[in-house]
Design a protein around this motif. Structure first.
Motif, PDB file in Angstrom:
ATOM      1  N   ILE A 131       0.545  -0.925   0.020  1.00 23.37           N
ATOM      2  CA  ILE A 131      -0.218  -0.261  -0.334  1.00 23.37           C
ATOM      3  C   ILE A 131       0.701   1.320  -0.141  1.00 23.37           C
ATOM      4  CG2 ILE A 131      -1.236   1.027   1.695  1.00 23.37           C
ATOM      5  CD1 ILE A 131      -2.630  -1.338   2.579  1.00 23.37           C
ATOM      6  N   MET A 132       1.952   1.723   0.930  1.00 28.31           N
ATOM      7  CA  MET A 132       3.077   2.583   0.878  1.00 28.31           C
ATOM      8  C   MET A 132       3.680   2.737  -0.130  1.00 28.31           C
ATOM      9  SD  MET A 132       3.268   2.317   4.595  1.00 28.31           S
ATOM     10  CE  MET A 132       4.124   4.348   4.959  1.00 28.31           C
ATOM     11  N   SER A 133       4.105   1.545  -1.162  1.00 28.01           N
ATOM     12  CA  SER A 133       4.714   2.039  -2.301  1.00 28.01           C
ATOM     13  C   SER A 133       4.046   2.094  -3.329  1.00 28.01           C
ATOM     14  CB  SER A 133       5.508   0.303  -2.571  1.00 28.01           C
ATOM     15  OG  SER A 133       6.167  -0.442  -1.330  1.00 28.01           O
ATOM     16  N   LEU A 134       2.530   1.958  -3.611  1.00 32.76           N
ATOM     17  CA  LEU A 134       1.466   2.441  -4.316  1.00 32.76           C
ATOM     18  C   LEU A 134       1.385   3.611  -4.355  1.00 32.76           C
ATOM     19  CD1 LEU A 134      -0.165  -1.335  -5.055  1.00 32.76           C
ATOM     20  CD2 LEU A 134       2.464  -0.317  -6.378  1.00 32.76           C
ATOM     21  N   LEU A 135       1.295   3.914  -3.286  1.00 34.27           N
ATOM     22  CA  LEU A 135       0.927   5.549  -2.981  1.00 34.27           C
ATOM     23  C   LEU A 135       1.727   6.591  -3.109  1.00 34.27           C
ATOM     24  CD1 LEU A 135      -1.814   4.630   0.068  1.00 34.27           C
ATOM     25  CD2 LEU A 135      -2.633   5.442  -2.719  1.00 34.27           C
ATOM     26  N   ARG A 136       1.791   7.122  -4.132  1.00 31.32           N
ATOM     27  CA  ARG A 136       2.898   8.190  -4.109  1.00 31.32           C
ATOM     28  C   ARG A 136       3.453   9.606  -3.024  1.00 31.32           C
ATOM     29  NH1 ARG A 136       4.564   9.037 -10.831  1.00 31.32           N
ATOM     30  NH2 ARG A 136       5.173   6.207 -11.366  1.00 31.32           N
ATOM     31  N   LYS A 137       1.971   9.280  -2.619  1.00 32.75           N
ATOM     32  CA  LYS A 137       1.544  10.819  -1.299  1.00 32.75           C
ATOM     33  C   LYS A 137       2.420  10.087  -0.868  1.00 32.75           C
ATOM     34  CE  LYS A 137      -2.109  13.008  -4.374  1.00 32.75           C
ATOM     35  NZ  LYS A 137      -3.014  13.244  -4.289  1.00 32.75           N
ATOM     36  N   LEU A 138       2.602   9.430  -0.209  1.00 31.30           N
ATOM     37  CA  LEU A 138       2.961   8.923   0.980  1.00 31.30           C
ATOM     38  C   LEU A 138       4.792   8.722   1.026  1.00 31.30           C
ATOM     39  CD1 LEU A 138       0.712   5.756   1.899  1.00 31.30           C
ATOM     40  CD2 LEU A 138       0.572   7.830   2.705  1.00 31.30           C
ATOM     41  N   HIS A 139       4.764   8.702  -0.012  1.00 27.35           N
ATOM     42  CA  HIS A 139       6.642   8.534  -0.053  1.00 27.35           C
ATOM     43  C   HIS A 139       7.012  10.027   0.429  1.00 27.35           C
ATOM     44  CE1 HIS A 139       6.463   5.684  -3.693  1.00 27.35           C
ATOM     45  NE2 HIS A 139       6.177   5.409  -2.740  1.00 27.35           N
ATOM     46  N   CYS A 140       7.943   9.533   1.381  1.00 30.11           N
ATOM     47  CA  CYS A 140       8.654  10.744   2.363  1.00 30.11           C
ATOM     48  C   CYS A 140       9.556   9.944   3.077  1.00 30.11           C
ATOM     49  CB  CYS A 140       7.733  11.790   2.532  1.00 30.11           C
ATOM     50  SG  CYS A 140       6.121  11.271   4.544  1.00 30.11           S
ATOM     51  N   THR A 141      10.970  10.754   4.068  1.00 30.89           N
ATOM     52  CA  THR A 141      11.541  10.282   4.391  1.00 30.89           C
ATOM     53  C   THR A 141      11.165   9.450   6.155  1.00 30.89           C
ATOM     54  OG1 THR A 141      13.005  12.043   3.759  1.00 30.89           O
ATOM     55  CG2 THR A 141      13.763  10.099   5.943  1.00 30.89           C
ATOM     56  N   ARG A 142       9.982  10.185   6.742  1.00 30.47           N
ATOM     57  CA  ARG A 142       9.560   9.997   8.002  1.00 30.47           C
ATOM     58  C   ARG A 142       9.113   8.165   7.003  1.00 30.47           C
ATOM     59  NH1 ARG A 142       4.060   9.749   8.411  1.00 30.47           N
ATOM     60  NH2 ARG A 142       4.208  11.508   7.233  1.00 30.47           N
TER      61      ARG A 142
END
Length: 330
Positions: A78-89
């Protein structure tokens, strides 16, 4: 032997001396025999209880790590596919999830290998000699090394989570992306510094069976760094809780609300940082015996095996940001 029930198992033992004769009783020509298995009705009871306890721990481990594995794989997807979640944290969260996945995989593989290795064992000397040099013995040791490495990675990614959270709260760091490379080295590279020496020491000084037994000084090659990481995490955790407490008091929140907010923040941080490990760092196996050791292992194994599931739920499935982005994308 009339006192032996049908279907009961028990052996009478004699000892062969180096001269090829049977060992005799002291000051007697009678052959020495140990028939306590046949005379004592509860001779095997303690062993049977021990086997049952190990079976319970094994089942608990497999169930917990299997649930953690499946939930974490879904969380990473889920977190890999959702680009808006891509951040250092979230990158750090994802690496922590992956370390949990590798740890769960290593535990399950080790259990499967041990089941295969200790089923249908050889019953003669020639068989034992070939068995100890067989491929299964090498694979068993390799799985143990892999397990210790991934457990180490898991501990140090928990440490990275603590360090990053401390950085966010107590320092003004603008180049957080540059820190990600350093965090990757800490999380995946640091365990090599103690797993490799431990492997060499095992091969040289304790190259027996599947490396399940531990000589104290060899085991501390791994236990030392992990204990240090747990202590550092706990210190950071206390510092963060103190900061949250002071902020909640400064905002003049109602006493019940402030207490609830602090408790909620504490409970959320415990699985993310693995704070519960501090208890089992102080209460080690050597400090307890019998049923107390079994109780300790049950609690520790339950928390460790289901920790990945809790982290996936709290920081992915129940996370407000993830749910908002998922709803928006859909």
């Amino acid at each position: 032997l009339p006192w032996i029930k049908e279907g009961a198992t028990g052996n009478v033992h004699k000892e062969c001396t180096v001269n090829g004769t049977w060992k005799t009783e002291e000051n007697s020509s009678n052959v020495w025999r140990n028939q306590s298995e046949c005379e004592n009705h509860s001779f095997f009871k303690s062993k049977e209880e021990e086997v049952f306890r190990h079976s319970v721990l094994r089942v608990l481990s497999i169930v917990g790590y299997s649930l953690s594995f499946s939930s974490l794989c879904l969380a990473v997807l889920i977190m890999s596919l959702l680009r808006k979640l891509h951040c250092t944290r979230n990158y750090i969260h994802m690496n922590l999830f992956v370390s949990f996945i590798f740890r769960a995989t290593a535990v399950i593989i080790k259990e499967v290998i041990l089941h295969v290795a200790y089923t249908n064992l050889p019953r003669d000397e020639i068989g034992w000699n070939s068995y100890t040099k067989s491929t299964i013995s090498f694979v068993c040791k390799a799985s143990k090394v892999s397990l210790e490495y991934f457990v180490g990675c898991n501990y140090f990614w928990l440490l990275v989570e603590a360090i990053f959270l401390h950085t966010l709260l107590f320092t003004a760091v603008l180049t957080r992306k540059r820190l990600l490379k350093k965090y990757m080295i800490i999380g995946w590279g640091t365990p090599l510094l103690f797993v490799i020496p431990w492997t060499v020491a095992k091969a040289l000084y304790e190259n027996k069976s599947c490396w399940l037994n531990n000589i104290t000084w060899i085991w501390w090659i791994i236990r030392g760094p992990l204990t240090l990481s747990v202590i550092v995490i706990f210190c950071i955790f206390l510092k963060i809780i103190r900061l949250l407490l002071s902020k909640l008091k400064a905002e003049q929140v109602k006493f019940t609300d402030y207490r609830y907010s602090l408790a909620r923040a504490t409970l959320v941080l415990i699985p993310l940082l693995g704070v519960h490990e501090i208890v089992f760092t102080l209460i080690i196996d050597e400090s307890v015996e019998g049923s107390n050791r079994y109780a300790r292992n049950v609690v520790h194994l339950t928390l460790s095996s289901f920790q990945g599931l809790l982290v996936a739920v709290l920081y992915c499935f129940a996370n407000g940001e993830v749910r908002l982005v998922t709803t928006f994308e859909l």
